[in-house]
Design a protein around this motif. Structure first.
Motif, PDB file in Angstrom:
ATOM      1  N   PHE A  14      -2.304 -16.692  12.788  1.00  0.00           N
ATOM      2  CA  PHE A  14      -2.772 -15.292  12.385  1.00  0.00           C
ATOM      3  C   PHE A  14      -3.193 -15.558  10.719  1.00  0.00           C
ATOM      4  O   PHE A  14      -4.105 -14.981  10.485  1.00  0.00           O
ATOM      5  CB  PHE A  14      -1.460 -14.318  12.126  1.00  0.00           C
ATOM      6  N   GLN A  15      -2.397 -16.201  10.036  1.00  0.00           N
ATOM      7  CA  GLN A  15      -2.850 -16.175   8.532  1.00  0.00           C
ATOM      8  C   GLN A  15      -4.136 -17.012   8.486  1.00  0.00           C
ATOM      9  O   GLN A  15      -5.025 -16.824   7.289  1.00  0.00           O
ATOM     10  CB  GLN A  15      -1.555 -16.886   7.813  1.00  0.00           C
TER      11      GLN A  15
ATOM     12  N   PRO B 127      -8.795 -11.504   8.239  1.00  0.00           N
ATOM     13  CA  PRO B 127     -10.046 -11.441   7.699  1.00  0.00           C
ATOM     14  C   PRO B 127     -10.116 -11.245   6.257  1.00  0.00           C
ATOM     15  O   PRO B 127      -8.885 -11.267   5.532  1.00  0.00           O
ATOM     16  CB  PRO B 127     -10.317  -9.983   8.433  1.00  0.00           C
TER      17      PRO B 127
ATOM     18  N   PRO C 173     -10.813  -9.328   2.694  1.00  0.00           N
ATOM     19  CA  PRO C 173     -11.562  -8.011   2.093  1.00  0.00           C
ATOM     20  C   PRO C 173     -12.503  -8.432   1.320  1.00  0.00           C
ATOM     21  O   PRO C 173     -12.882  -9.515   0.900  1.00  0.00           O
ATOM     22  CB  PRO C 173     -10.508  -7.337   1.385  1.00  0.00           C
TER      23      PRO C 173
ATOM     24  N   PHE D 293     -13.838  -2.332  -5.888  1.00  0.00           N
ATOM     25  CA  PHE D 293     -12.486  -1.676  -5.354  1.00  0.00           C
ATOM     26  C   PHE D 293     -12.032  -1.157  -6.671  1.00  0.00           C
ATOM     27  O   PHE D 293     -11.365  -0.118  -6.545  1.00  0.00           O
ATOM     28  CB  PHE D 293     -11.852  -2.374  -4.494  1.00  0.00           C
ATOM     29  N   LYS D 294     -11.574  -2.115  -7.346  1.00  0.00           N
ATOM     30  CA  LYS D 294     -10.969  -1.971  -8.625  1.00  0.00           C
ATOM     31  C   LYS D 294     -11.548  -0.779  -9.584  1.00  0.00           C
ATOM     32  O   LYS D 294     -10.983   0.002 -10.033  1.00  0.00           O
ATOM     33  CB  LYS D 294     -10.489  -3.073  -9.366  1.00  0.00           C
TER      34      LYS D 294
ATOM     35  N   LEU E 164     -11.212   2.538  -7.837  1.00  0.00           N
ATOM     36  CA  LEU E 164      -9.799   2.950  -7.947  1.00  0.00           C
ATOM     37  C   LEU E 164      -9.403   3.649  -9.296  1.00  0.00           C
ATOM     38  O   LEU E 164      -8.994   4.505  -9.362  1.00  0.00           O
ATOM     39  CB  LEU E 164      -8.714   1.772  -7.782  1.00  0.00           C
TER      40      LEU E 164
ATOM     41  N   ARG F 286     -11.015   6.802  -9.519  1.00  0.00           N
ATOM     42  CA  ARG F 286     -10.235   8.008  -8.797  1.00  0.00           C
ATOM     43  C   ARG F 286      -8.678   8.412  -9.685  1.00  0.00           C
ATOM     44  O   ARG F 286      -8.650   9.603  -9.632  1.00  0.00           O
ATOM     45  CB  ARG F 286      -9.788   7.301  -7.638  1.00  0.00           C
TER      46      ARG F 286
ATOM     47  N   ILE G 157      -1.183   0.134 -12.184  1.00  0.00           N
ATOM     48  CA  ILE G 157      -2.675  -0.539 -11.568  1.00  0.00           C
ATOM     49  C   ILE G 157      -2.053  -2.105 -11.806  1.00  0.00           C
ATOM     50  O   ILE G 157      -2.524  -2.789 -10.812  1.00  0.00           O
ATOM     51  CB  ILE G 157      -3.639  -0.649 -12.735  1.00  0.00           C
TER      52      ILE G 157
ATOM     53  N   ALA H 165      -0.107  -2.402  -8.483  1.00  0.00           N
ATOM     54  CA  ALA H 165      -0.841  -2.376  -7.289  1.00  0.00           C
ATOM     55  C   ALA H 165      -2.004  -3.464  -7.029  1.00  0.00           C
ATOM     56  O   ALA H 165      -2.343  -3.761  -6.047  1.00  0.00           O
ATOM     57  CB  ALA H 165      -1.682  -0.972  -7.403  1.00  0.00           C
ATOM     58  N   SER H 166      -2.513  -3.992  -8.430  1.00  0.00           N
ATOM     59  CA  SER H 166      -3.467  -5.249  -8.215  1.00  0.00           C
ATOM     60  C   SER H 166      -2.751  -6.418  -7.639  1.00  0.00           C
ATOM     61  O   SER H 166      -3.479  -7.001  -6.760  1.00  0.00           O
ATOM     62  CB  SER H 166      -3.903  -5.727  -9.683  1.00  0.00           C
TER      63      SER H 166
ATOM     64  N   GLN I 165      -2.900  -5.404  -3.865  1.00  0.00           N
ATOM     65  CA  GLN I 165      -4.436  -4.940  -3.278  1.00  0.00           C
ATOM     66  C   GLN I 165      -4.769  -6.050  -1.982  1.00  0.00           C
ATOM     67  O   GLN I 165      -5.243  -5.278  -1.342  1.00  0.00           O
ATOM     68  CB  GLN I 165      -5.179  -4.705  -4.753  1.00  0.00           C
ATOM     69  N   GLU I 166      -4.705  -7.166  -2.350  1.00  0.00           N
ATOM     70  CA  GLU I 166      -5.676  -7.839  -1.454  1.00  0.00           C
ATOM     71  C   GLU I 166      -4.935  -7.701   0.038  1.00  0.00           C
ATOM     72  O   GLU I 166      -5.480  -7.536   0.936  1.00  0.00           O
ATOM     73  CB  GLU I 166      -5.740  -9.153  -1.817  1.00  0.00           C
TER      74      GLU I 166
ATOM     75  N   ARG J  90      -5.340  -4.264   1.646  1.00  0.00           N
ATOM     76  CA  ARG J  90      -6.704  -4.093   2.181  1.00  0.00           C
ATOM     77  C   ARG J  90      -6.962  -4.952   3.362  1.00  0.00           C
ATOM     78  O   ARG J  90      -7.475  -4.711   4.517  1.00  0.00           O
ATOM     79  CB  ARG J  90      -7.675  -4.617   1.031  1.00  0.00           C
ATOM     80  N   ARG J  91      -6.277  -6.227   3.506  1.00  0.00           N
ATOM     81  CA  ARG J  91      -6.280  -7.223   4.662  1.00  0.00           C
ATOM     82  C   ARG J  91      -5.676  -6.507   5.845  1.00  0.00           C
ATOM     83  O   ARG J  91      -6.075  -6.253   6.899  1.00  0.00           O
ATOM     84  CB  ARG J  91      -5.914  -8.528   4.195  1.00  0.00           C
TER      85      ARG J  91
ATOM     86  N   LEU K 279      -7.634  -3.410   7.059  1.00  0.00           N
ATOM     87  CA  LEU K 279      -8.792  -3.979   7.587  1.00  0.00           C
ATOM     88  C   LEU K 279      -8.799  -4.579   8.977  1.00  0.00           C
ATOM     89  O   LEU K 279      -9.232  -4.289  10.109  1.00  0.00           O
ATOM     90  CB  LEU K 279      -9.548  -5.271   6.834  1.00  0.00           C
ATOM     91  N   SER K 280      -7.295  -5.185   9.283  1.00  0.00           N
ATOM     92  CA  SER K 280      -7.221  -5.749  10.364  1.00  0.00           C
ATOM     93  C   SER K 280      -6.550  -4.562  11.436  1.00  0.00           C
ATOM     94  O   SER K 280      -6.866  -4.628  12.695  1.00  0.00           O
ATOM     95  CB  SER K 280      -6.006  -6.726  10.506  1.00  0.00           C
TER      96      SER K 280
ATOM     97  N   ASP L 177     -11.094   0.055   3.421  1.00  0.00           N
ATOM     98  CA  ASP L 177     -11.054   0.548   1.640  1.00  0.00           C
ATOM     99  C   ASP L 177     -10.884   1.843   1.296  1.00  0.00           C
ATOM    100  O   ASP L 177     -10.271   1.879   0.382  1.00  0.00           O
ATOM    101  CB  ASP L 177     -12.241  -0.126   1.269  1.00  0.00           C
TER     102      ASP L 177
ATOM    103  N   ALA M 256      -7.153   2.360   1.711  1.00  0.00           N
ATOM    104  CA  ALA M 256      -6.545   1.789   0.634  1.00  0.00           C
ATOM    105  C   ALA M 256      -6.641   2.511  -0.658  1.00  0.00           C
ATOM    106  O   ALA M 256      -5.582   2.690  -1.085  1.00  0.00           O
ATOM    107  CB  ALA M 256      -7.025   0.515   0.439  1.00  0.00           C
ATOM    108  N   GLN M 257      -8.021   2.983  -0.666  1.00  0.00           N
ATOM    109  CA  GLN M 257      -8.008   3.964  -1.783  1.00  0.00           C
ATOM    110  C   GLN M 257      -6.978   5.096  -2.027  1.00  0.00           C
ATOM    111  O   GLN M 257      -6.557   5.447  -2.946  1.00  0.00           O
ATOM    112  CB  GLN M 257      -9.574   4.356  -2.021  1.00  0.00           C
TER     113      GLN M 257
ATOM    114  N   LEU N  98      -3.446   4.249  -2.512  1.00  0.00           N
ATOM    115  CA  LEU N  98      -3.251   4.079  -3.913  1.00  0.00           C
ATOM    116  C   LEU N  98      -3.419   5.354  -4.660  1.00  0.00           C
ATOM    117  O   LEU N  98      -2.324   5.510  -5.456  1.00  0.00           O
ATOM    118  CB  LEU N  98      -4.223   2.991  -4.347  1.00  0.00           C
TER     119      LEU N  98
ATOM    120  N   MET O 256       0.971 -11.992   9.849  1.00  0.00           N
ATOM    121  CA  MET O 256      -0.210 -11.872   9.055  1.00  0.00           C
ATOM    122  C   MET O 256       0.198 -11.830   7.682  1.00  0.00           C
ATOM    123  O   MET O 256      -0.094 -12.622   6.836  1.00  0.00           O
ATOM    124  CB  MET O 256      -1.367 -10.888   9.300  1.00  0.00           C
ATOM    125  N   GLU O 257       0.922 -10.845   7.362  1.00  0.00           N
ATOM    126  CA  GLU O 257       1.456 -10.416   6.056  1.00  0.00           C
ATOM    127  C   GLU O 257       2.757 -11.132   5.806  1.00  0.00           C
ATOM    128  O   GLU O 257       3.224 -11.193   4.637  1.00  0.00           O
ATOM    129  CB  GLU O 257       1.570  -9.112   5.703  1.00  0.00           C
TER     130      GLU O 257
END
Lengths: 125, 164
Positions: A9-10, A14, A16, A22-23, A26, A29, B7, B10-11, B14-15, B18-19, B22-23, B32, B35-36, B39, B124-125
């Motif tokens: 899986f890892q 996918p 991003p 993206f930052k 954010l 917003r 921030i 969250a940073s 973030q990845e 989003r991953r 996305l999955s 995305d 995710a926005q 957040l 995955m995570e």
């Protein structure tokens, strides 16, 4: 077996897209959220201040009205001339009634805008 | 929590956030956007974050709820094994590694939301069952059941496509 699945899986997760865009979005917003929040906080504070001022004004005016009725008794409706009422009630009652009505009207007039602002904020966030 | 603190926290997440999204939804732009939203929602309610859960658990829970809200009313993406959508998937000519991975992700995409989310968070995570349970707001036993069922469903899909 579990570890194999996890590795698989890892490895195939996918990726991003570019985090910079993206930052940036954010940040924009969050800045907008802060602006809206500050505006609503200001509105709520303003309405609270008006409510406090109205309360104090109501107290002063009510006190003045009560004093006026005590010093200058007026002809009262039959209902308030009831002999079973405690002594002095017929003098104080009209001022209390008028005071109560004034407070109710002012209270309602302030309740709705405050509620509107709070609802607006909840619906935005 | 100040904006800078938020921030910074969250940073760091973030990845993986989003991953995960996305999955979960299979569309980078939509992931995305969710995710926005997540957040921003987290930032607005950051005053209520008391640190009882880890920041990442709290953030993933908000993100998963945003995903569910976004998917509500949309056409259900899952498909039973013998449905036309499941049968239409390309077969064994996909013998090289890249295609096997695509098959796996397609199979995951066909799972019901909760099974898919449980599998992705756990495998995955790399989150422990307890944390997955907190994110999906269900007991740990249910997460284990979803994992078992999800694994079986993925296996069934892959075997079915292999035999075609």
């Amino acid at each position: 077996m579990e570890n194999e699945i996890r590795d698989f899986f890892q490895q195939t997760a996918p990726k991003p897209a570019d985090p910079t865009a993206f930052k940036l979005e954010l940040n924009a917003r969050l800045a907008a959220v802060e602006q809206i929040k500050a505006y609503h906080d200001r509105e709520v504070r303003r309405l609270r201040r008006i409510r406090r001022l109205t309360f104090v004004a109501g107290l002063l005016l009510g006190g003045a009205a009560t004093a006026f009725f005590i010093l200058h008794p007026v002809q009262l409706p039959e209902l308030l001339m009831d002999p079973h009422l405690p002594e002095g009630a017929s003098t104080v009652a009209p001022s209390l009634i008028s005071w109560g009505v004034a407070c109710l009207v002012v209270g309602l007039a302030l309740f709705f805008p405050l509620r509107h602002v709070r609802r607006q904020r909840r619906s935005i966030f | 929590m100040t904006r800078e603190e938020f921030i910074r926290l969250a940073s760091a997440e973030q990845e993986s956030l989003r991953r995960f999204l996305l999955s979960l939804c299979g569309d980078a732009a939509l992931a995305d956007d969710i995710a926005q939203d997540a957040l921003v929602n987290a930032y607005v309610s950051s005053a209520s974050f008391r640190g009882a859960a880890r920041f990442s658990t709290w953030l993933f829970r908000i993100a998963y709820n945003c995903f569910i809200d976004r998917m509500r009313g949309r056409r259900l993406q899952t498909a039973p094994l013998d449905s036309p959508a499941a049968r239409a998937v390309p077969g064994p000519e996909a013998a090289d590694g890249r295609f096997r991975h695509e098959d796996l992700h397609r199979a995951i995409g066909m799972l019901p939301d909760k099974e898919r989310a449980a599998l992705l968070l756990f495998y995955m995570e790399d989150k422990p069952v307890k944390e997955v349970a907190d994110i999906l707001e269900m007991p740990a036993g249910s997460v284990r059941a979803y994992l078992t069922r999800g694994r079986q469903h993925v296996k069934d899909y892959l075997e079915k496509w292999k035999t075609r």
